[in-house]
Motif scaffolding. Structure first.
Motif, PDB file in Angstrom:
ATOM      1  N   GLN A 140       0.903  -1.055  -0.094  1.00  0.00           N
ATOM      2  CA  GLN A 140      -0.262  -0.070   0.144  1.00  0.00           C
ATOM      3  C   GLN A 140       1.035   1.245  -0.062  1.00  0.00           C
ATOM      4  N   PRO A 141       0.360   2.340  -0.376  1.00  0.00           N
ATOM      5  CA  PRO A 141       1.000   3.511  -0.514  1.00  0.00           C
ATOM      6  C   PRO A 141       1.800   4.032   0.804  1.00  0.00           C
ATOM      7  N   ASP A 142       2.902   4.493   0.919  1.00  0.00           N
ATOM      8  CA  ASP A 142       3.533   4.943   2.149  1.00  0.00           C
ATOM      9  C   ASP A 142       4.083   3.947   3.230  1.00  0.00           C
ATOM     10  N   THR A 143       3.449   2.843   2.788  1.00  0.00           N
ATOM     11  CA  THR A 143       3.816   1.705   3.833  1.00  0.00           C
ATOM     12  C   THR A 143       5.379   1.217   3.938  1.00  0.00           C
ATOM     13  N   VAL A 144       5.882   1.141   5.012  1.00  0.00           N
ATOM     14  CA  VAL A 144       7.356   0.955   4.983  1.00  0.00           C
ATOM     15  C   VAL A 144       7.468  -0.559   5.490  1.00  0.00           C
ATOM     16  N   GLY A 145       6.551  -1.097   6.477  1.00  0.00           N
ATOM     17  CA  GLY A 145       6.670  -2.364   6.909  1.00  0.00           C
ATOM     18  C   GLY A 145       5.402  -2.870   7.847  1.00  0.00           C
ATOM     19  N   CYS A 146       5.185  -3.826   8.052  1.00  0.00           N
ATOM     20  CA  CYS A 146       3.929  -4.389   8.969  1.00  0.00           C
ATOM     21  C   CYS A 146       4.174  -5.631   9.613  1.00  0.00           C
ATOM     22  N   LEU A 147       3.591  -5.659  10.578  1.00  0.00           N
ATOM     23  CA  LEU A 147       3.769  -7.172  11.534  1.00  0.00           C
ATOM     24  C   LEU A 147       2.468  -7.488  12.048  1.00  0.00           C
ATOM     25  N   ILE A 148       2.382  -8.767  12.276  1.00  0.00           N
ATOM     26  CA  ILE A 148       1.295  -9.180  12.851  1.00  0.00           C
ATOM     27  C   ILE A 148       1.551  -9.976  14.224  1.00  0.00           C
ATOM     28  N   THR A 149       1.118  -9.533  15.534  1.00  0.00           N
ATOM     29  CA  THR A 149       1.659 -10.397  16.759  1.00  0.00           C
ATOM     30  C   THR A 149       0.236 -10.991  17.401  1.00  0.00           C
ATOM     31  N   ASN A 150       0.776 -12.125  18.265  1.00  0.00           N
ATOM     32  CA  ASN A 150      -0.456 -12.588  18.774  1.00  0.00           C
ATOM     33  C   ASN A 150      -0.700 -12.056  20.214  1.00  0.00           C
ATOM     34  N   ARG A 151      -1.366 -12.739  21.211  1.00  0.00           N
ATOM     35  CA  ARG A 151      -1.959 -12.115  22.529  1.00  0.00           C
ATOM     36  C   ARG A 151      -0.597 -11.973  23.379  1.00  0.00           C
ATOM     37  N   GLN A 152       0.368 -12.733  23.081  1.00  0.00           N
ATOM     38  CA  GLN A 152       1.684 -12.777  23.884  1.00  0.00           C
ATOM     39  C   GLN A 152       2.531 -11.829  23.400  1.00  0.00           C
ATOM     40  N   GLY A 153       2.449 -11.245  22.510  1.00  0.00           N
ATOM     41  CA  GLY A 153       3.290 -10.178  21.939  1.00  0.00           C
ATOM     42  C   GLY A 153       4.403 -10.896  21.103  1.00  0.00           C
ATOM     43  N   LEU A 154       4.048 -12.450  20.617  1.00  0.00           N
ATOM     44  CA  LEU A 154       5.173 -12.882  19.803  1.00  0.00           C
ATOM     45  C   LEU A 154       4.634 -12.410  18.258  1.00  0.00           C
ATOM     46  N   CYS A 155       5.761 -12.349  17.421  1.00  0.00           N
ATOM     47  CA  CYS A 155       5.389 -12.096  16.085  1.00  0.00           C
ATOM     48  C   CYS A 155       5.215 -13.170  15.280  1.00  0.00           C
ATOM     49  N   LEU A 156       4.064 -13.067  14.689  1.00  0.00           N
ATOM     50  CA  LEU A 156       3.613 -14.090  13.713  1.00  0.00           C
ATOM     51  C   LEU A 156       4.050 -14.104  12.417  1.00  0.00           C
ATOM     52  N   GLY A 157       4.311 -12.618  11.965  1.00  0.00           N
ATOM     53  CA  GLY A 157       4.707 -12.540  10.871  1.00  0.00           C
ATOM     54  C   GLY A 157       5.035 -11.220  10.511  1.00  0.00           C
ATOM     55  N   ALA A 158       5.848 -10.879   9.724  1.00  0.00           N
ATOM     56  CA  ALA A 158       6.444  -9.482   9.234  1.00  0.00           C
ATOM     57  C   ALA A 158       6.779  -9.218   7.758  1.00  0.00           C
ATOM     58  N   ALA A 159       6.500  -8.144   7.551  1.00  0.00           N
ATOM     59  CA  ALA A 159       6.994  -7.751   6.008  1.00  0.00           C
ATOM     60  C   ALA A 159       7.816  -6.523   5.899  1.00  0.00           C
ATOM     61  N   GLY A 160       8.554  -6.115   5.076  1.00  0.00           N
ATOM     62  CA  GLY A 160       8.983  -4.707   4.936  1.00  0.00           C
ATOM     63  C   GLY A 160      10.209  -4.400   5.927  1.00  0.00           C
ATOM     64  N   LYS A 161      10.384  -3.265   6.191  1.00  0.00           N
ATOM     65  CA  LYS A 161      11.469  -2.791   6.932  1.00  0.00           C
ATOM     66  C   LYS A 161      10.611  -2.681   8.110  1.00  0.00           C
ATOM     67  N   ILE A 162      10.604  -3.536   9.186  1.00  0.00           N
ATOM     68  CA  ILE A 162      10.230  -3.567  10.498  1.00  0.00           C
ATOM     69  C   ILE A 162      10.816  -4.665  11.438  1.00  0.00           C
ATOM     70  N   ASN A 163      10.991  -3.947  12.527  1.00  0.00           N
ATOM     71  CA  ASN A 163      11.767  -4.819  13.597  1.00  0.00           C
ATOM     72  C   ASN A 163      10.725  -5.606  14.176  1.00  0.00           C
ATOM     73  N   PRO A 164      10.934  -7.222  14.023  1.00  0.00           N
ATOM     74  CA  PRO A 164       9.898  -8.174  14.576  1.00  0.00           C
ATOM     75  C   PRO A 164       9.688  -7.822  16.226  1.00  0.00           C
ATOM     76  N   LYS A 165      10.829  -7.073  16.602  1.00  0.00           N
ATOM     77  CA  LYS A 165      10.979  -6.904  18.191  1.00  0.00           C
ATOM     78  C   LYS A 165       9.767  -6.034  18.723  1.00  0.00           C
ATOM     79  N   MET A 166       9.297  -5.393  17.562  1.00  0.00           N
ATOM     80  CA  MET A 166       8.220  -4.372  17.664  1.00  0.00           C
ATOM     81  C   MET A 166       6.921  -5.062  18.010  1.00  0.00           C
ATOM     82  N   SER A 167       6.822  -6.273  18.005  1.00  0.00           N
ATOM     83  CA  SER A 167       5.371  -7.162  18.095  1.00  0.00           C
ATOM     84  C   SER A 167       4.907  -6.804  19.711  1.00  0.00           C
ATOM     85  N   GLY A 168       6.110  -6.931  20.718  1.00  0.00           N
ATOM     86  CA  GLY A 168       5.824  -6.950  22.185  1.00  0.00           C
ATOM     87  C   GLY A 168       5.199  -5.584  22.421  1.00  0.00           C
TER      88      GLY A 168
END
Lengths: 92, 120
Positions: A15-43
């Motif tokens: 999508q326009p302007d999007t740098v990165g994205c991720l999805i996290t579960n209830r525990q803050g564990l990263c389920l998946g990420a794309a683009g320029k984003i630190n998976p540690k951001m999930s927590g």
């Protein structure tokens, strides 16, 4: 099994302007990420959405937007999962 | 504090969380004040590479029909609760949309003016 998830993440990331994205579960564990984003951001994303939900626990979870110059971090909780999107607009 | 047409509450906090001023639906709302403070503390842990520490200048928490907008200035934390609505969005307030990500993009201009007004 995670193909669908990766497809959705790549779609979001295209999508326009999007740098990165991720999805996290209830525990803050990263389920998946794309683009320029630190998976540690999930927590922290999870913690922010949990905290914002305390404001009005009877309503649907809100969308949280953090603004910093031309950058935005958008966090949305939906049931068991939370999505985090980084956006950076070229203008502004 | 200056009132927006669609404003339904406001809070002004010291950086330690003490309530300095409040009004509307947020009057003496220390419970919310503490939640906002925790939220602000959490934003400092956001990815350094994307948002360097303390560079987060505004936080919006958007619900279906209202939003909380948080700004920090001069060691004070300003929070306004605004009602969304098509009538209000024409007056320069927040609009409403079923798609929250579009909502954020579409209202970028309006939100900026809100933030600027808050800081004056």
């Amino acid at each position: 099994m995670e193909q669908q998830l990766e497809k959705a993440l790549n779609e979001i990331n295209s999508q326009p302007d999007t740098v990165g994205c991720l999805i996290t579960n209830r525990q803050g564990l990263c389920l998946g990420a794309a683009g320029k984003i630190n998976p540690k951001m999930s927590g922290i994303g999870m913690a922010l959405s949990e905290q914002a939900c305390k404001l009005e626990p009877n309503l649907n979870p809100p969308t949280i937007v953090l603004y910093s110059g031309n950058k935005r971090c958008i966090i949305q909780k939906d049931g068991e999962i939370t999505g985090v999107i980084y956006k950076e607009s070229s203008s502004n | 504090m200056e009132k927006f047409a669609n404003q339904i509450g406001f809070l002004v906090l010291k950086d330690d969380g003490a309530v300095l001023e409040s009004g509307g639906e947020l009057e003496n709302d220390e419970r919310s004040a503490n939640i906002f403070l925790d939220l602000i503390n959490l934003t400092e842990s956001v990815d350094e590479n994307f948002m360097p520490n303390s560079s987060c200048e505004r936080i919006s928490i958007v619900y279906e029909d209202h939003s909380y907008n948080i700004c920090m200035s001069n060691r004070r934390i300003y929070i306004v609760k605004l009602r969304n609505g098509s009538a209000n969005s024409r007056m320069g307030g927040l609009g409403v949309s079923s798609n929250s990500s579009v909502y954020v993009d579409a209202n970028e201009g309006n939100m900026s003016s809100t933030g600027a007004a808050l800081l004056t």
